[in-house]
Scaffold this active site. Structure first.
Site, PDB file in Angstrom:
ATOM      1  N   LYS A   3       0.855  -1.195   0.000  1.00 59.63           N
ATOM      2  CA  LYS A   3       0.000   0.000   0.000  1.00 59.63           C
ATOM      3  C   LYS A   3       0.888   1.241   0.000  1.00 59.63           C
ATOM      4  O   LYS A   3       1.930   1.211   0.647  1.00 59.63           O
ATOM      5  CB  LYS A   3      -0.906   0.014   1.239  1.00 59.63           C
ATOM      6  CG  LYS A   3      -1.838  -1.182   1.359  1.00 59.63           C
ATOM      7  CD  LYS A   3      -3.142  -0.996   0.620  1.00 59.63           C
ATOM      8  CE  LYS A   3      -3.831  -2.329   0.382  1.00 59.63           C
ATOM      9  NZ  LYS A   3      -5.261  -2.308   0.304  1.00 59.63           N
ATOM     10  N   LYS A  47      -1.995   1.119  -2.750  1.00 58.91           N
ATOM     11  CA  LYS A  47      -2.219   0.053  -3.733  1.00 58.91           C
ATOM     12  C   LYS A  47      -1.768   0.440  -5.124  1.00 58.91           C
ATOM     13  O   LYS A  47      -1.388  -0.413  -5.915  1.00 58.91           O
ATOM     14  CB  LYS A  47      -3.675  -0.380  -3.726  1.00 58.91           C
ATOM     15  CG  LYS A  47      -4.677   0.742  -3.886  1.00 58.91           C
ATOM     16  CD  LYS A  47      -6.087   0.195  -4.043  1.00 58.91           C
ATOM     17  CE  LYS A  47      -6.716  -0.240  -2.748  1.00 58.91           C
ATOM     18  NZ  LYS A  47      -8.051  -0.835  -2.949  1.00 58.91           N
ATOM     19  N   ASP A  59      -1.819  -5.358  -5.164  1.00 59.32           N
ATOM     20  CA  ASP A  59      -3.251  -5.119  -5.031  1.00 59.32           C
ATOM     21  C   ASP A  59      -3.934  -5.513  -6.346  1.00 59.32           C
ATOM     22  O   ASP A  59      -3.306  -5.544  -7.406  1.00 59.32           O
ATOM     23  CB  ASP A  59      -3.514  -3.644  -4.723  1.00 59.32           C
ATOM     24  CG  ASP A  59      -4.957  -3.442  -4.316  1.00 59.32           C
ATOM     25  OD1 ASP A  59      -5.284  -3.765  -3.167  1.00 59.32           O
ATOM     26  OD2 ASP A  59      -5.764  -3.001  -5.169  1.00 59.32           O
ATOM     27  N   HIS A 105      -7.588 -13.852  -5.932  1.00 59.71           N
ATOM     28  CA  HIS A 105      -8.310 -12.724  -5.328  1.00 59.71           C
ATOM     29  C   HIS A 105      -9.741 -12.765  -5.863  1.00 59.71           C
ATOM     30  O   HIS A 105      -9.998 -13.374  -6.907  1.00 59.71           O
ATOM     31  CB  HIS A 105      -7.604 -11.421  -5.711  1.00 59.71           C
ATOM     32  CG  HIS A 105      -8.005 -10.246  -4.870  1.00 59.71           C
ATOM     33  ND1 HIS A 105      -9.180  -9.572  -5.066  1.00 59.71           N
ATOM     34  CD2 HIS A 105      -7.384  -9.639  -3.835  1.00 59.71           C
ATOM     35  CE1 HIS A 105      -9.260  -8.581  -4.182  1.00 59.71           C
ATOM     36  NE2 HIS A 105      -8.191  -8.594  -3.407  1.00 59.71           N
ATOM     37  N   ARG A 106     -10.660 -12.107  -5.171  1.00 66.50           N
ATOM     38  CA  ARG A 106     -12.067 -12.236  -5.587  1.00 66.50           C
ATOM     39  C   ARG A 106     -12.740 -10.875  -5.747  1.00 66.50           C
ATOM     40  O   ARG A 106     -13.942 -10.741  -5.506  1.00 66.50           O
ATOM     41  CB  ARG A 106     -12.813 -13.082  -4.559  1.00 66.50           C
ATOM     42  CG  ARG A 106     -12.681 -12.529  -3.144  1.00 66.50           C
ATOM     43  CD  ARG A 106     -13.460 -13.325  -2.129  1.00 66.50           C
ATOM     44  NE  ARG A 106     -13.480 -12.622  -0.862  1.00 66.50           N
ATOM     45  CZ  ARG A 106     -14.290 -12.878   0.144  1.00 66.50           C
ATOM     46  NH1 ARG A 106     -15.154 -13.850   0.058  1.00 66.50           N
ATOM     47  NH2 ARG A 106     -14.254 -12.175   1.252  1.00 66.50           N
ATOM     48  N   HIS A 132      -8.987 -15.837  -1.251  1.00 71.53           N
ATOM     49  CA  HIS A 132      -9.589 -14.928  -0.259  1.00 71.53           C
ATOM     50  C   HIS A 132     -10.947 -15.474   0.175  1.00 71.53           C
ATOM     51  O   HIS A 132     -11.790 -15.782  -0.664  1.00 71.53           O
ATOM     52  CB  HIS A 132      -9.794 -13.540  -0.872  1.00 71.53           C
ATOM     53  CG  HIS A 132      -8.531 -12.782  -1.035  1.00 71.53           C
ATOM     54  ND1 HIS A 132      -8.355 -11.514  -0.551  1.00 71.53           N
ATOM     55  CD2 HIS A 132      -7.352 -13.126  -1.606  1.00 71.53           C
ATOM     56  CE1 HIS A 132      -7.129 -11.093  -0.828  1.00 71.53           C
ATOM     57  NE2 HIS A 132      -6.503 -12.065  -1.482  1.00 71.53           N
ATOM     58  N   SER A 165      -8.254 -11.463   4.603  1.00 70.58           N
ATOM     59  CA  SER A 165      -7.711 -10.158   4.229  1.00 70.58           C
ATOM     60  C   SER A 165      -8.831  -9.139   4.206  1.00 70.58           C
ATOM     61  O   SER A 165      -9.990  -9.481   4.002  1.00 70.58           O
ATOM     62  CB  SER A 165      -7.097 -10.285   2.830  1.00 70.58           C
ATOM     63  OG  SER A 165      -6.403  -9.137   2.460  1.00 70.58           O
ATOM     64  N   GLY A 166      -8.474  -7.873   4.400  1.00 73.75           N
ATOM     65  CA  GLY A 166      -9.476  -6.813   4.339  1.00 73.75           C
ATOM     66  C   GLY A 166      -9.667  -6.206   5.722  1.00 73.75           C
ATOM     67  O   GLY A 166     -10.334  -6.780   6.574  1.00 73.75           O
ATOM     68  N   GLN A 211      -3.586 -11.507   6.273  1.00 68.73           N
ATOM     69  CA  GLN A 211      -2.958 -10.467   5.477  1.00 68.73           C
ATOM     70  C   GLN A 211      -3.407  -9.086   5.892  1.00 68.73           C
ATOM     71  O   GLN A 211      -4.596  -8.885   6.134  1.00 68.73           O
ATOM     72  CB  GLN A 211      -3.463 -10.640   4.050  1.00 68.73           C
ATOM     73  CG  GLN A 211      -2.429 -11.030   3.090  1.00 68.73           C
ATOM     74  CD  GLN A 211      -3.045 -11.314   1.739  1.00 68.73           C
ATOM     75  OE1 GLN A 211      -2.604 -12.221   1.109  1.00 68.73           O
ATOM     76  NE2 GLN A 211      -4.027 -10.557   1.296  1.00 68.73           N
ATOM     77  N   GLY A 268      -2.838  -4.901   4.717  1.00 64.09           N
ATOM     78  CA  GLY A 268      -2.215  -3.839   3.937  1.00 64.09           C
ATOM     79  C   GLY A 268      -2.089  -2.614   4.830  1.00 64.09           C
ATOM     80  O   GLY A 268      -1.015  -2.300   5.355  1.00 64.09           O
TER      81      GLY A 268
END
Ligand code: CAP
Ligand code: MG
Length: 412
Positions: A151, A153, A179, A267-268, A300, A338-339, A360, A362
């Site tokens: 980041k 990103k 990202d 990733h989704r 993810h 993540s998130g 994870q 960022g």
């Protein structure tokens, strides 16, 4: 004209001969009518009776409404309705998750789950690496993996980007990734970035730390394999693909092509458009199952209700679908949480996920007041605390980076 009924309520359905789907249905119609409309539309019928349907075709290929609940229906599609060698996932989805979402008469509809027969599962290969393979590459056999997303990103040039990865590794992280919004913009060309990151990872390895960074190769379908080959030749140790925007076939082509020799991080991004409405769309569970069939090595799955992205207890089903090694004939998938992750919530996530997980952060790394390395240290310490079953505030007493992170973001 003969009318056909798709209702087979309560009949025994052989799980080896049908693809079985569970849908949530919101409708003003009687449920039986709605269920029949879905079964017809997705197999041998349409909005009206047709003169061309006969008993033989109906018997062999008609979908069967097997169960009806208050707002749920279970529909079984005969294996013969599917075209795997040519057609594959796009064709499967056209049957189990196609026109039905647009049926005017139905209202809202959500595909909650799908069960594939063994004969169909066998046509897919699953992950090449999976949890075991990724752990082996990293020499980290038991502890949860701990990663970051570089980041900001977008915006960092290759050198600063690679410096971030190096610092993250120095702070103990096992993983990092691009990202989903970063591919090959002029401020950070993919070749320069991959080469710079590879150098950083080599340097870390020569200093005794193994780490992976997933380079985002999400691009147009006709270019994705070529790009994956290129980034490997530039030194990528892992690649990342966005499954919803690129499609399941992108994951499958990458996983099954013998030239691809690195794990695939899936990733989704955009999944929320399908998964978020609890009454409409497609839940994450079928997506997880199909990603695993197609060969995603890490996926993810949300933060089990604890991070910045919306999530709910059903995230546990996604976790189970990654880890189930009894009914699924493939390697297990590394679940990625993540998130909105930061050190103070790592314990809760791991409590819910167990140790086979990649956590994870960022912002939760780059936002640490001491910078990226200290942010990475704080995340690593939070994982160590959870792994050793030590309360995080206790562990923070003699781990300054963690203490500072807890002071900044708190804990849950
Ligand atoms: C996390 C992330 C991911 C989200 C997506 C981001 O960053 O890289 O895209 O995890 O959510 O850019 O937001 P932060 P999900 O750690 O800074 O939040 O995995 O649920 O699809
Ligand atoms: Mg992101």
């Amino acid at each position: 004209m003969k009318t056909y009924s798709y209702l087979h309520l309560g009949e025994d359905i052989d799980p080896d001969s049908f693809v079985i789907c569970d849908y949530r249905v919101t409708t003003e119609m009687p449920m039986e009518k709605a269920a029949e409309a879905i079964a017809a539309e997705q197999s041998t019928g349409t909005w009206t009776g047709i003169t061309t349907l006969n008993d033989d075709v109906f018997e062999k290929y008609g979908a069967r409404v097997n169960k009806i609940g208050k707002d749920t229906v279970r529909i079984a599609y005969p294996v013969a309705d599917f075209s795997l060698e040519v057609g594959a996932v796009p064709q499967i989805l056209s049957v189990i998750a196609g026109n039905l979402f647009g049926l005017e008469s139905i209202g809202k509809l959500r595909l909650e789950d799908v069960f594939f027969p063994k004969s169909m599962l066998k046509e897919f290969k699953g992950p090449k690496f999976g949890i075991e393979g990724i752990r082996k590459e990293l020499d980290r056999l038991k502890k949860p993996l701990v990663g970051t997303i570089v980041k900001p990103k977008i915006g960092l040039p290759p050198k600063e980007f690679a410096d971030y990865v190096y610092e993250a590794g120095k702070g103990g992280l096992t993983n990092s990734k691009d990202d989903e919004t970063l591919v090959d913009q002029t401020f950070c060309p993919i070749e320069d970035r991959t080469v710079a990151v590879a150098e950083a990872l080599d340097r870390l390895e020569s200093e005794g730390h193994k780490m992976m960074h997933a380079i985002n190769i999400s691009t147009a379908g006709h270019k994705i394999l070529e790009l994956a080959d290129k980034v490997q030749s530039w030194g990528a140790r892992e690649i990342m693909v966005d499954v919803i925007t690129c499609g399941f076939s992108a994951v499958q082509v990458l996983a099954e092509d013998p030239s691809i020799k690195v794990p695939i991080h899936v990733h989704r991004t955009m999944h929320g458009a399908m998964t978020r409405d609890p009454l409409h769309g497609i839940s994450m569970l079928p997506i997880t199952k199909i990603v695993r069939m197609c060969g995603g090595d890490a996926l993810h799955i949300g933060t089990l209700g604890v991070g910045k992205m919306s999530g709910d207890p059903r995230d546990h089903h996604n976790l189970d679908a990654c880890l189930d090694d009894i009914t699924v004939p493939y390697r297990t998938v590394m679940p990625v949480c993540s998130g909105g992750v930061y050190p103070g919530i790592v314990g809760r996530i791991i409590e819910a996920s167990g140790f086979d997980v990649q956590i994870q952060a960022g912002g939760g790394v780059a936002g640490h007041p001491g910078g990226v390395m200290k942010g990475a240290m704080a995340m690593s310490q939070a994982v160590d605390a959870a792994f050793e079953h030590i309360p995080v505030e206790e562990y923070a007493k003699d781990h300054e980076e963690l203490r500072i992170a807890l002071e900044k973001w708190g804990q849950r």
